[in-house]
Write a protein that holds these residues in place. Structure first.
Motif, PDB file in Angstrom:
ATOM      1  N   ASP A  34       2.875   4.733  -8.157  1.00 54.28           N
ATOM      2  CA  ASP A  34       3.990   4.589  -7.221  1.00 54.28           C
ATOM      3  C   ASP A  34       4.692   3.255  -7.432  1.00 54.28           C
ATOM      4  O   ASP A  34       4.052   2.223  -7.643  1.00 54.28           O
ATOM      5  CB  ASP A  34       3.491   4.639  -5.779  1.00 54.28           C
ATOM      6  N   LYS A  35       6.017   3.262  -7.329  1.00 53.66           N
ATOM      7  CA  LYS A  35       6.805   2.038  -7.425  1.00 53.66           C
ATOM      8  C   LYS A  35       7.052   1.507  -6.011  1.00 53.66           C
ATOM      9  O   LYS A  35       7.477   2.241  -5.125  1.00 53.66           O
ATOM     10  CB  LYS A  35       8.127   2.303  -8.132  1.00 53.66           C
ATOM     11  N   VAL A  36       6.755   0.238  -5.827  1.00 55.09           N
ATOM     12  CA  VAL A  36       6.906  -0.412  -4.520  1.00 55.09           C
ATOM     13  C   VAL A  36       7.917  -1.542  -4.670  1.00 55.09           C
ATOM     14  O   VAL A  36       7.739  -2.438  -5.500  1.00 55.09           O
ATOM     15  CB  VAL A  36       5.561  -0.968  -4.015  1.00 55.09           C
ATOM     16  N   SER A  37       8.978  -1.518  -3.897  1.00 50.93           N
ATOM     17  CA  SER A  37      10.051  -2.496  -4.052  1.00 50.93           C
ATOM     18  C   SER A  37       9.759  -3.778  -3.279  1.00 50.93           C
ATOM     19  O   SER A  37       9.005  -3.783  -2.312  1.00 50.93           O
ATOM     20  CB  SER A  37      11.384  -1.904  -3.586  1.00 50.93           C
ATOM     21  N   LEU A  67       6.268  -6.025 -11.586  1.00 47.32           N
ATOM     22  CA  LEU A  67       4.972  -5.362 -11.701  1.00 47.32           C
ATOM     23  C   LEU A  67       4.928  -4.080 -10.891  1.00 47.32           C
ATOM     24  O   LEU A  67       4.595  -3.017 -11.404  1.00 47.32           O
ATOM     25  CB  LEU A  67       3.846  -6.293 -11.239  1.00 47.32           C
ATOM     26  N   LEU A  68       5.261  -4.158  -9.614  1.00 48.86           N
ATOM     27  CA  LEU A  68       5.188  -2.988  -8.744  1.00 48.86           C
ATOM     28  C   LEU A  68       6.446  -2.133  -8.778  1.00 48.86           C
ATOM     29  O   LEU A  68       6.406  -0.960  -8.436  1.00 48.86           O
ATOM     30  CB  LEU A  68       4.882  -3.416  -7.309  1.00 48.86           C
ATOM     31  N   GLU A  69       7.550  -2.704  -9.203  1.00 46.41           N
ATOM     32  CA  GLU A  69       8.803  -1.945  -9.215  1.00 46.41           C
ATOM     33  C   GLU A  69       9.021  -1.166 -10.493  1.00 46.41           C
ATOM     34  O   GLU A  69       9.665  -0.120 -10.496  1.00 46.41           O
ATOM     35  CB  GLU A  69       9.980  -2.891  -8.988  1.00 46.41           C
ATOM     36  N   GLU A  70       8.461  -1.662 -11.614  1.00 50.37           N
ATOM     37  CA  GLU A  70       8.765  -1.049 -12.911  1.00 50.37           C
ATOM     38  C   GLU A  70       7.527  -0.662 -13.719  1.00 50.37           C
ATOM     39  O   GLU A  70       7.580   0.301 -14.485  1.00 50.37           O
ATOM     40  CB  GLU A  70       9.615  -2.016 -13.748  1.00 50.37           C
ATOM     41  N   LEU A  71       6.451  -1.415 -13.607  1.00 52.37           N
ATOM     42  CA  LEU A  71       5.332  -1.269 -14.553  1.00 52.37           C
ATOM     43  C   LEU A  71       4.147  -0.506 -13.957  1.00 52.37           C
ATOM     44  O   LEU A  71       3.974  -0.427 -12.765  1.00 52.37           O
ATOM     45  CB  LEU A  71       4.874  -2.651 -15.031  1.00 52.37           C
ATOM     46  N   ARG A 116       0.823  -1.214   0.000  1.00 55.47           N
ATOM     47  CA  ARG A 116       0.000   0.000   0.000  1.00 55.47           C
ATOM     48  C   ARG A 116       0.855   1.261   0.000  1.00 55.47           C
ATOM     49  O   ARG A 116       1.637   1.488   0.915  1.00 55.47           O
ATOM     50  CB  ARG A 116      -0.895  -0.018   1.242  1.00 55.47           C
ATOM     51  N   PRO A 117       0.710   2.108  -1.026  1.00 53.83           N
ATOM     52  CA  PRO A 117       1.420   3.389  -1.021  1.00 53.83           C
ATOM     53  C   PRO A 117       0.717   4.419  -0.136  1.00 53.83           C
ATOM     54  O   PRO A 117      -0.446   4.241   0.241  1.00 53.83           O
ATOM     55  CB  PRO A 117       1.393   3.828  -2.488  1.00 53.83           C
ATOM     56  N   ALA A 118       1.421   5.488   0.183  1.00 57.43           N
ATOM     57  CA  ALA A 118       0.835   6.559   0.995  1.00 57.43           C
ATOM     58  C   ALA A 118      -0.387   7.133   0.298  1.00 57.43           C
ATOM     59  O   ALA A 118      -0.415   7.297  -0.924  1.00 57.43           O
ATOM     60  CB  ALA A 118       1.869   7.653   1.224  1.00 57.43           C
ATOM     61  N   GLY A 119      -1.398   7.418   1.080  1.00 63.32           N
ATOM     62  CA  GLY A 119      -2.612   8.018   0.545  1.00 63.32           C
ATOM     63  C   GLY A 119      -3.642   7.017   0.067  1.00 63.32           C
ATOM     64  O   GLY A 119      -4.739   7.393  -0.344  1.00 63.32           O
TER      65      GLY A 119
END
Length: 248
Positions: A236-239, A244-248, A30-33
């Motif tokens: 937002d990119k999530v590591s 999927l979440l880091e690049e796309l 989950r990203p901020a917001g």
């Protein structure tokens, strides 16, 4: 008026009451917001000892979904993220479309379901034609996954059902067991590895396996949450969870 914490989006996240994986995995993504508001689909911890009993168990999950949707809608979420996967594959592409439409009619908001999210993930990654997948299901449900993927032009070249004996036992399948199965299924003929079954803990492991195997490894909870974020313009990119979440 904007929700103080969920000022970008409020997600209603649904999963079976026996599921202990969806909530923590999606909270980590989950990203901020963005806020996640979990609603449990009440179901007993059924024994699944055969194809027949597995199907009966997933039918009970299906029956309880509408009540869970109505419950979470009282906090006025913007979208629904469905944290159960087996029933979203049943009946192929048409079955998934009808199931999703029925949920959205009850909710009055858009939903994101695992089966469709997997397809969107494969499209975003690109170059995927042949797939190997693993699940905690029984063979009858793996057949449904195969048929669904086939409807979208993806060929299943290998699959493995873990045959978890209860719903809670799915979350007890170890990373060592998963690694062994992935190693057995993987070869040069496989373009991507897919994991289905939302209570099977694999989101972070998929990210590590992607680097080790140098090919896409897609965990269904990651694909579903990624799809919900990106479809709502949240980039937002999530590591830690793979491409999927880091690049796309």
């Amino acid at each position: 008026m904007t929700d103080i914490l969920g000022y970008r989006a409020k997600f209603g996240v649904l999963g079976p009451s026996t599921n202990t994986t969806v909530q923590p995995e999606m909270d980590e993504m989950r990203p901020a917001g963005v806020t996640n508001h979990y609603s449990r689909i009440i179901v007993d911890n059924a024994n699944a000892l055969s194809d027949e009993t597995f199907l009966k168990g997933t039918a009970l999950i299906d029956q309880g979904t509408v009540d869970a949707v109505r419950g979470v809608m009282t906090c006025a979420p913007d979208y629904l993220v469905m944290g159960m996967s087996a029933i979203t594959f049943y009946g192929g592409a048409k079955g998934a479309e009808q199931w999703q439409s029925n949920i959205e009619e009850v909710a009055g908001v858009k939903s994101f379901i695992g089966s469709v999210s997997v397809v969107e993930a494969f499209k975003a990654i690109g170059g995927i034609k042949k797939v190997a997948f693993l699940s905690p299901y029984y063979p009858v449900a793996n057949t449904e996954v195969r048929n669904f993927l086939s409807d979208y032009g993806f060929e299943t070249v290998a699959d493995h059902p873990f045959r978890a004996p209860t719903w809670t036992a799915i979350a007890e399948i170890t990373h060592k067991q998963v690694r062994e199965v992935v190693e057995q299924m993987n070869d040069d003929n496989v373009d991507a590895i897919l994991q289905v079954g939302t209570n099977l803990c694999m989101a972070r492991l998929a990210g590590r396996l992607e680097q080790e195997l140098n090919k896409p490894v897609v965990a269904i909870n990651t694909a579903t949450y990624w799809h919900a974020l990106r479809a709502n313009g949240i980039t937002d990119k999530v590591s830690g969870f793979g491409r999927l979440l880091e690049e796309l």
